[in-house]
Design an enzyme around this catalytic site. Structure first.
Site, PDB file in Angstrom:
ATOM      1  N   GLU A 131       0.837  -1.214   0.000  1.00  0.00           N
ATOM      2  CA  GLU A 131       0.000   0.000   0.000  1.00  0.00           C
ATOM      3  C   GLU A 131       0.861   1.250   0.000  1.00  0.00           C
ATOM      4  OE1 GLU A 131      -2.817   2.650   2.857  1.00  0.00           O
ATOM      5  OE2 GLU A 131      -3.015   0.496   3.157  1.00  0.00           O
ATOM      6  N   SER A 226       1.301 -10.866   7.970  1.00  0.00           N
ATOM      7  CA  SER A 226       0.316  -9.800   8.193  1.00  0.00           C
ATOM      8  C   SER A 226       0.788  -8.777   9.224  1.00  0.00           C
ATOM      9  CB  SER A 226      -1.012 -10.410   8.654  1.00  0.00           C
ATOM     10  OG  SER A 226      -1.906  -9.406   9.046  1.00  0.00           O
TER      11      SER A 226
END
Length: 289
Positions: A131, A226
């Site tokens: 991102e 994650s």
């Protein structure tokens, strides 16, 4: 009687749900679909989709691909990815999360409007995260990424600053960065900051704390990659020291200690519900009296 509860607030955020639904829909009508990077930071879900025909590739392989269909995951991509796709006749299935897309546009607009004013664009986020790479790409690579307070030393506090945040960062961390910049920046220049943290993700912090503290024992389920999972697990463990991080059902090998009556199963925004359900079943199986 042992009570096992799955946290209803855990599991895929809507951006990840949309990306997976897009992949499944395309796989019904195509024999070759590629995904640029892991569609979600959970190896078991990636494997489930691989069996259905989704091939995960990285940017190097993407640059050599021609005339294929490629899905862009929820994290988003920089403009250079779209330009390369056009050059190589690649059909893009764009599953960028709407929250990320809105942030990309906001950062690009700010970059265009302020580049003549010597303003520093700063992104609070994880260096190298997909991102963040997409966000930096909106500024032709000029944005400065800060992960922690110490990283602020690379800023020039005699120049204006515009601060944004990666959508999945903690609100508490963002507020600390804002406070520190306010302390150090010259009164002669401007400092603007934009809270661009996704509330669906941010609200999980108080939810997970409340969930963890209401159980005797907690299994937190997430993929090892994650970053959201690591952050949420730390909060989970603070709220309940009897919290264990697991990525697969097979990691649960022993019955629970005597006296444990209420067990909670929770996870990250990248944790599939089916995996949490399997974990709950495994707990019941191992602790059946």
């Amino acid at each position: 009687m042992l009570e096992v509860e799955i946290d209803r607030s855990s599991g895929f955020c809507f951006g990840v749900v949309t990306a997976i639904e897009s992949a499944e829909r395309e796989l019904h009508s195509t024999d070759a679909l590629y995904c640029l990077g892991d569609i979600v930071h959970n190896s078991l879900e990636v494997e489930r989709l691989r069996v259905l025909g989704l091939h995960t590739i990285e940017h190097e392989e993407f640059s050599r691909l021609k005339g294929r269909k490629v899905l862009l995951r929820a994290h988003g991509e920089p403009p250079s990815t779209y330009q390369m796709a056009e050059r190589n006749n690649i059909t893009i299935i764009d599953a960028t999360c709407p929250v990320v897309l809105q942030l990309q546009r906001k950062i690009h607009k700010c970059y265009i409007e302020t580049r003549a004013e010597n303003i520093q664009l700063v992104i609070y986020g994880k260096k190298g995260h997909a991102e963040v790479n997409g966000l930096v790409g909106q500024t032709e690579g000029s944005a400065i990424v800060v992960e922690k307070i110490e990283d602020l030393d690379k800023l020039d506090f005699n120049r204006g600053i515009c601060l944004f945040s990666q959508t999945t960062k903690s609100l508490d961390g963002f507020e600390k960065v804002v406070t520190e910049i306010q302390k150090r920046i010259s009164k002669e220049v401007t400092f603007k900051y934009f809270d661009t943290i996704c509330r669906q993700v941010a609200n999980r912090l108080p939810n997970i704390k409340a969930f963890a503290s209401s159980h005797d024992w907690v299994y937190f389920v997430a993929g090892k990659k994650s970053s959201n999972g690591k952050m949420l697990f730390e909060e989970c463990r603070k709220a309940n020291p009897n919290s264990l991080f697991i990525s697969e059902v097979e990691e649960i090998t022993e019955p629970l200690p005597d006296g444990v009556k209420r067990v909670g199963v929770c996870g990250a925004t990248s944790t599939p519900k089916w995996l949490m359900e399997m974990v709950a079943d495994r707990i019941r199986e191992l602790n059946a009296k």
